[in-house]
Design a protein around this motif. Structure first.
Motif, short mmCIF file in Angstrom:
data_model
loop_
_atom_site.label_atom_id
_atom_site.label_comp_id
_atom_site.label_asym_id
_atom_site.label_seq_id
_atom_site.Cartn_x
_atom_site.Cartn_y
_atom_site.Cartn_z
N ARG A 1 45.72 -40.87 33.60
CA ARG A 1 45.46 -39.47 33.88
C ARG A 1 46.52 -39.00 34.87
O ARG A 1 46.57 -39.49 36.00
CB ARG A 1 44.06 -39.26 34.46
N LEU A 2 47.35 -38.04 34.47
CA LEU A 2 48.42 -37.56 35.34
C LEU A 2 48.44 -36.02 35.33
O LEU A 2 48.16 -35.38 34.32
CB LEU A 2 49.79 -38.08 34.89
N LEU A 3 48.77 -35.47 36.47
CA LEU A 3 48.93 -34.02 36.62
C LEU A 3 50.33 -33.73 37.15
O LEU A 3 50.84 -34.45 38.01
CB LEU A 3 47.88 -33.45 37.60
N VAL A 4 50.94 -32.69 36.63
CA VAL A 4 52.32 -32.38 36.97
C VAL A 4 52.36 -31.00 37.64
O VAL A 4 51.85 -30.02 37.08
CB VAL A 4 53.23 -32.38 35.73
N TYR A 5 52.97 -30.93 38.84
CA TYR A 5 53.07 -29.70 39.61
C TYR A 5 54.53 -29.35 39.89
O TYR A 5 55.42 -30.19 39.79
CB TYR A 5 52.38 -29.83 40.98
N GLU A 6 54.71 -28.10 40.33
CA GLU A 6 56.01 -27.76 40.90
C GLU A 6 56.23 -28.60 42.15
O GLU A 6 55.29 -28.88 42.89
CB GLU A 6 56.06 -26.27 41.26
N TYR A 7 57.47 -28.95 42.38
CA TYR A 7 57.80 -29.77 43.54
C TYR A 7 57.90 -28.88 44.78
O TYR A 7 58.62 -27.88 44.78
CB TYR A 7 59.11 -30.51 43.30
N MET A 8 57.17 -29.26 45.82
CA MET A 8 57.19 -28.53 47.09
C MET A 8 58.17 -29.26 48.04
O MET A 8 57.84 -30.29 48.61
CB MET A 8 55.80 -28.46 47.71
N LYS A 9 59.34 -28.69 48.16
CA LYS A 9 60.46 -29.36 48.83
C LYS A 9 60.15 -29.74 50.27
O LYS A 9 60.57 -30.80 50.76
CB LYS A 9 61.70 -28.46 48.79
N ASN A 10 59.42 -28.89 50.98
CA ASN A 10 59.21 -29.12 52.42
C ASN A 10 57.88 -29.81 52.73
O ASN A 10 57.47 -29.85 53.90
CB ASN A 10 59.32 -27.80 53.18
N GLY A 11 57.24 -30.35 51.73
CA GLY A 11 56.11 -31.23 51.96
C GLY A 11 54.87 -30.52 52.50
O GLY A 11 54.67 -29.32 52.31
N ALA A 12 54.04 -31.30 53.17
CA ALA A 12 52.74 -30.81 53.65
C ALA A 12 52.83 -30.26 55.06
O ALA A 12 53.59 -30.76 55.89
CB ALA A 12 51.70 -31.93 53.58
N LEU A 13 52.03 -29.27 55.33
CA LEU A 13 51.94 -28.70 56.67
C LEU A 13 51.56 -29.78 57.68
O LEU A 13 52.08 -29.80 58.81
CB LEU A 13 50.90 -27.57 56.68
N TYR A 14 50.69 -30.67 57.30
CA TYR A 14 50.24 -31.74 58.18
C TYR A 14 51.42 -32.53 58.75
O TYR A 14 51.47 -32.82 59.95
CB TYR A 14 49.30 -32.68 57.41
N ASP A 15 52.38 -32.88 57.89
CA ASP A 15 53.51 -33.71 58.33
C ASP A 15 54.37 -32.99 59.36
O ASP A 15 54.92 -33.61 60.26
CB ASP A 15 54.36 -34.10 57.13
N HIS A 16 54.48 -31.69 59.26
CA HIS A 16 55.29 -30.94 60.23
C HIS A 16 54.55 -30.76 61.55
O HIS A 16 55.18 -30.78 62.62
CB HIS A 16 55.65 -29.57 59.66
N LEU A 17 53.24 -30.59 61.48
CA LEU A 17 52.47 -30.40 62.71
C LEU A 17 52.33 -31.68 63.51
O LEU A 17 52.30 -31.65 64.75
CB LEU A 17 51.08 -29.86 62.38
N HIS A 18 52.25 -32.79 62.82
CA HIS A 18 51.91 -34.05 63.49
C HIS A 18 53.02 -35.09 63.39
O HIS A 18 52.76 -36.28 63.43
CB HIS A 18 50.60 -34.60 62.93
N ALA A 19 54.26 -34.61 63.26
CA ALA A 19 55.39 -35.54 63.26
C ALA A 19 55.52 -36.17 64.65
O ALA A 19 55.11 -35.60 65.66
CB ALA A 19 56.67 -34.80 62.90
N ARG A 20 56.11 -37.36 64.67
CA ARG A 20 56.23 -38.07 65.94
C ARG A 20 57.28 -37.44 66.86
O ARG A 20 57.29 -37.70 68.06
CB ARG A 20 56.61 -39.54 65.69
#
Length: 808
Positions: free
Chosen positions: A572-591
Motif C-alpha cells: 500500500r503506497l501513497l504518492v504526494y507532491e514533494y515538500m522541499k523544506n520538510g516538516a515544521l517540527y524539524d525547523h522548530l526543534h533543530a539542534r
C-alpha cells in the motif's frame, strides 16, 4: 469664578456632582455589553487579580485574557475594552456573534500618561488623559474625530458616531460626525452628567432633573418627570432608556417601540448600577452583586434573567478614601481585594420640582410631537392599526405552522455526503465511526434576550446560512477525481528500491521516501510497513483507505498535494507532491542554536496562517466536516516557497452531521497534541483539531516541543502547562523563543494576539475553543501587523515605542 447661587442650591449641586451611579453604554463602569451579540462582561469582585469574565444567557461564564487586574470596562457594537488598574494601558476584545465566545484581544494603548473614563462608542474609543493639562484622546478614529482635544472634561460618554463630555461650565461638548447635532440639542443647558445610547443622550441637569435629547423614533426621549435628584444611574440602548430611581434603587425604563412605553424590570429589585447595549439592559443587584438582564419590550414586567457571572464589583476602585467625598462603599476594601476602595454615591435629598417657568428644560416641559399627544382619534387609529397588524401576523403564523408540518413530513431524507469515502479495496472497509457516527445531540438552544434590534440576529442567520451555501457550492467542486494509480515497480524505481538514503520521514501509515517519477516530478512516497504490528494497526484504523479516500477528493493549496497511489498484493503506497523544506517540527526543534529559516516572527506567523487555512478548509467547506485527528508540527510541511500544507490523513474521520455534536470513538493521535476531552471522554469534534493546532501555535511561539524535559528537574513538561499560565498573566515575553530576535512593537502586538489565540485553542473544554475560521481571522490580523512593521521576511523595525493606536 464666582457663581450666583443660594447656599442651599450650592450644597445640592455640590452633592449632585459627586454622584457616581451614572453609567451606560459607552461610559466607564464595571459592567459592559457588546451590543451585536448580547455578551455581558464584568470586573470580578473579591478576586485577585480583578480580572474580567463574560457570559450570555443560558451559557456558562468564561474568563478573558490576560488574567490581570482591570479597573473598568466599556462596550461598543462588536467589541469591548478594559482599562487596566493603574490606568497606564487598556486592552480591547472582539466578540464573535457565534456561540464560541472567542475573544481575540488587542492591547490598544500602553504609555506613561494615566487614563480614566475609558469610553467605547459604536466603533471609536476615547479616554481622558490625566496629565498636567488634561485632554480627551481617541483611538480607532474614523476621521470625524480629532486625534485629541485639550481641556478638563467630566462624564465622557460615546454613542454611534459621536462622543460627548461636560466642560467646566457644565455645557455639553461633542465630537464626531454627529457631535454637532447632539451638542446643539443641549445648548444653554448646564449638565451634571450625561450618558449616550445609540442616537440619543440622557443626563442629569445641575438642578437634578432628568432630560433626554436626540432621536425619539421609539419614545426613548419620553423620560418620566419627577423630583430633583429622583433619578441617578442611567443606561441607554438603541431605542430605549433606563434610570435608577431614588431612594429605593429600583429601575424604570421607557421607549422600546413606536410611541414608547414604560416598564419596571425586576419589580422591587434594587440595583447599584445599570448598563445597556442594543435592546438589552443589565443591572448589578444591590443584594448580592449578581448581574440581571432584560430586553426592552412592551411588557410591564419584562422577563429578568440572572446571568451566570460571578460576583461583579459594584463600582470602580480608587486608591484611597481621600478620593471619596461622601464616604466609602460598605465592605469595599474586600470587594477591591485589598487594592483600594469604592466611593459611596452621594445621595442628595429629593426636591419637589419648581413651577415650569423656573425649571431647566426637562421631559415634562419638552415639546411633544403631535403623534405623542393622546386623543380619541389617535387611540382609535391605534386600535385599527393594531387589528390590521394582528391579522397579518396571525396569517403569517398560520403559514409558518403549515410550512413546518410540511417540512417535518416530507423533508426527511438525509443530505448527500459530498465527501463520503467510496474506496474500499481488498476487503478493507472504512472504519465504522466514519460511516455510522455516534452523535450526541447538541445542547438545547435557549431563547436569548440578547438579540440586537438593529438586525444582529438576522446577520447571524445570514452568516450561518451563507456558510452552509459555501460548503455546498465549494465542497464537491473542490474535490478531484480519484488520482493516478501507479505500479509497485514504478515507485520502487523512483525511490531506488526504497533506499534508506532517500528516507525522509514517517507518518501514521508508514515510512516516507523521496522519489523521482519518469516525467521528472519529485514526489514523496509513503509506504506501509510490512510488520505484523503495522498490519494490525492498518486493519484497526484503515489508515491507507482513509487517507486515500480523503486525499482523492480534497484539493486545497494548504493541504499536501496528492499525486496517486499503489495497491498491489500486500503493498500500500501513497504518492504526494514533494515538500522541499520538510516538516515544521524539524525547523522548530533543530539542534542548532539559531532558528534557521524561521528566524522572524513574521515568517512563523505566516506558516501558522497557511496551516490554519488548510484546517479551516477541512472544517468549514466539507459536508460533513473532516476531522484530521493528528494535527501536529510534524504534519505541517513546507514547500520550496515556504508555504505550509497540512499532511497525513491516515487518522482522519468525517465529523458529526449534527452541528455541535460529537463522535464517540476511541482516542487516537499523538500525545501532547490530543484534545483532553477526546483523550479522556472519547468525544471527538472539530474542536479536537483546534486543540492540536493550539499546541502547534505554542510550539512556534516558544520553540519548545509539545512535551519536553524541564531543565531543572528533568521532568517531562507539556508546552501547554509551561506557556499558558505565563501568557494568561500577561508575561508573553517570558515564553518567546530566544533564538528569534526581540520583536519590534508591531510584532509584539501580533505575538500577543497569537499567544492569546493559542491559549483559547487549548482550553480544556471544546466549547471554550474558537472555530478554525476565527483562528484564521486572528492570524490574518497578526500577519498584517508584522507586514506593517516590514518584518515578514526578517527586516527589522527601528521604532521602539510600544503604543498601539489602532484596532483591526
Amino acid at each position: 469664578m464666582k457663581i450666583s447661587l443660594t447656599a442651599s442650591t450650592t450644597a445640592v449641586v455640590f452633592l449632585a456632582v459627586l454622584m457616581a451611579n451614572v453609567e451606560g453604554l459607552g461610559s466607564a463602569t464595571t459592567v459592559a455589553i457588546v451590543a451585536s451579540s448580547g455578551t455581558v462582561c464584568g470586573v470580578l469582585a473579591d478576586f485577585k487579580p480583578q480580572s474580567i469574565q463574560c457570559a450570555r444567557v443560558g451559557q456558562s461564564a468564561f474568563p478573558v485574557l490576560p488574567n490581570i487586574s482591570f479597573s473598568s470596562v466599556s462596550g461598543g457594537r462588536n467589541f469591548f475594552c478594559g482599562l487596566r488598574s493603574g490606568g497606564l494601558s487598556f486592552f480591547c476584545w472582539t466578540v464573535n456573534n457565534s456561540s464560541s465566545f472567542f475573544l481575540p484581544v488587542k492591547r490598544v494603548y500602553k504609555g506613561s500618561v494615566l487614563l480614566t473614563d475609558l469610553s467605547v462608542g459604536e466603533d471609536q474609543i476615547s479616554a481622558f488623559e490625566r496629565n498636567t493639562t488634561g485632554k480627551v484622546t481617541w483611538w480607532r478614529n474614523d476621521g470625524t474625530f480629532p486625534e485629541s482635544v485639550a481641556g478638563d472634561f467630566v462624564s465622557l460618554t460615546s454613542g454611534r458616531k459621536f462622543s460627548c463630555g461636560i466642560g467646566n461650565s457644565g455645557g455639553v461638548i461633542c465630537w464626531g460626525g454627529r457631535g454637532a447635532e447632539i451638542q446643539r440639542a443641549f445648548a444653554n443647558i448646564s449638565m451634571m452628567s450625561i450618558v449616550a445610547g445609540d442616537s440619543h443622550v440622557c443626563g442629569i441637569t445641575i438642578s437634578g432633573f432628568l432630560i433626554c435629547r436626540g432621536s425619539n423614533s421609539s419614545g426613548q426621549l419620553n423620560a418620566p418627570s419627577g423630583r430633583a435628584f429622583e433619578f441617578s444611574g442611567l443606561a441607554l440602548g438603541v431605542n430605549h432608556s433606563c434610570a435608577i430611581k431614588q431612594p429605593n434603587g429600583t429601575v424604570l425604563c421607557w421607549g422600546g417601540g413606536a410611541g414608547g412605553w414604560r416598564f419596571s424590570p425586576g419589580n422591587d429589585t434594587m440595583f447599584e448600577t445599570i448598563v445597556a447595549g442594543g435592546d438589552l439592559t443589565c443591572g448589578l443587584s444591590t443584594a448580592n452583586f449578581t448581574v440581571l438582564c432584560w430586553k426592552a419590550d412592551s411588557s410591564a414586567n419584562p422577563l429578568v434573567t440572572v446571568l451566570p457571572l460571578p460576583k461583579i464589583i459594584p463600582g470602580i476602585c480608587v486608591l484611597s478614601e481621600n478620593s471619596c467625598k461622601c464616604g466609602v462603599f460598605p465592605d469595599s476594601e474586600s470587594l477591591c481585594s485589598g487594592s483600594g476602595v469604592i466611593c459611596k454615591s452621594c445621595t442628595p435629598p429629593l426636591v419637589e420640582p419648581p413651577p415650569p417657568s423656573s425649571v431647566s428644560p426637562s421631559p415634562a416641559t419638552a415639546p411633544q410631537s403631535p403623534d405623542s399627544l393622546p386623543s380619541s382619534s389617535k387611540i382609535s387609529k391605534g386600535w385599527l392599526a393594531f387589528a390590521i397588524i394582528g391579522s397579518v401576523g396571525s396569517f403569517a403564523g398560520l403559514c409558518t405552522i403549515l410550512y413546518c408540518i410540511w417540512k417535518g413530513i416530507f423533508r426527511h431524507k438525509k443530505v448527500h455526503n459530498s465527501v463520503q469515502p467510496t474506496i474500499a479495496g481488498h476487503g478493507t472497509t472504512v472504519p465504522a465511526a466514519a460511516t455510522n457516527n455516534t452523535v450526541e445531540p447538541s445542547s438545547i438552544t435557549v431563547n436569548s434576550p440578547f438579540t440586537s434590534p438593529s438586525g444582529s440576529k438576522s446577520r447571524i442567520f445570514r452568516r450561518h446560512g451563507s456558510r452552509i451555501i459555501r460548503r455546498q457550492r465549494s465542497g464537491p467542486s473542490s474535490f478531484k477525481e480519484r488520482s493516478q494509480e501507479f505500479s509497485f515497480s514504478d515507485l520502487a524505481a523512483a525511490t531506488k528500491n526504497f533506499s534508506l538514503e532517500l528516507k525522509i520521514g514517517a507518518g501514521s501509515f508508514g515510512t516516507v521516501y523521496k522519489g523521482k517519477l519518469p516525467d521528472g516530478r519529485e514526489v514523496a512516497i509513503k509506504r506501509s510497513e510490512s510488520s505484523s504490528r503495522a498490519k494490525k494497526l492498518q486493519e484497526k484504523e484503515s489508515a491507507f483507505q482513509s487517507e486515500l479516500a480523503f486525499l482523492s477528493r480534497l484539493h486545497h493549496k494548504h493541504l499536501v498535494g496528492f499525486v496517486g497511489y499503489c495497491e498491489e498484493r500486500e503493498e500500500r503506497l501513497l504518492v504526494y507532491e514533494y515538500m522541499k523544506n520538510g516538516a515544521l517540527y524539524d525547523h522548530l526543534h533543530a539542534r542548532a542554536a539559531d532558528a534557521g529559516k524561521l528566524n522572524s516572527w513574521g515568517i512563523r506567523i505566516k506558516v501558522l496562517l497557511d496551516a490554519s487555512r488548510g484546517i479551516d478548509y477541512l472544517h468549514s467547506y466539507a459536508v460533513p466536516p473532516i476531522i484530521h485527528r493528528d494535527i501536529k508540527s510534524s504534519n505541517i510541511l513546507l514547500d520550496g516557497d515556504w508555504v505550509a500544507r497540512v499532511s497525513d490523513f491516515g487518522l482522519s474521520l468525517m465529523g458529526p452531521e449534527v452541528e455541535g455534536g460529537h463522535l464517540a470513538i476511541k482516542a487516537a493521535g499523538t500525545m501532547g497534541y490530543m484534545d483532553p476531552e477526546y483523550y479522556g471522554l472519547q468525544h471527538l469534534t472539530t474542536k479536537s483539531d483546534v486543540y492540536g493546532f493550539g499546541v502547534v501555535m505554542l510550539e512556534v511561539l516558544t520553540g519548545k516541543r509539545a512535551i519536553f524535559r524541564d531543565g531543572e528537574s528533568c521532568d517531562p513538561v507539556s508546552v501547554v502547562d509551561y506557556a499558558v499560565p505565563r501568557i494568561a498573566d500577561g508575561e508573553i515575553a517570558r515564553v518567546l523563543d530566544q533564538r528569534v530576535p526581540t520583536p519590534a512593537p508591531r510584532e509584539a502586538e501580533a505575538l500577543e494576539l497569537v499567544a492569546y489565540t493559542a491559549v483559547h485553542c487549548v482550553s480544556l473544554e471544546g466549547k471554550d475553543r474558537p472555530a478554525m475560521a476565527d483562528v484564521v481571522m486572528n492570524l490574518e490580523s497578526a500577519l498584517a501587523l508584522c507586514e506593517a512593521s516590514g518584518n515578514v521576511s526578517g527586516s527589522r523595525s527601528s521604532n521602539n515605542s510600544i503604543s498601539f493606536a489602532s484596532l483591526d
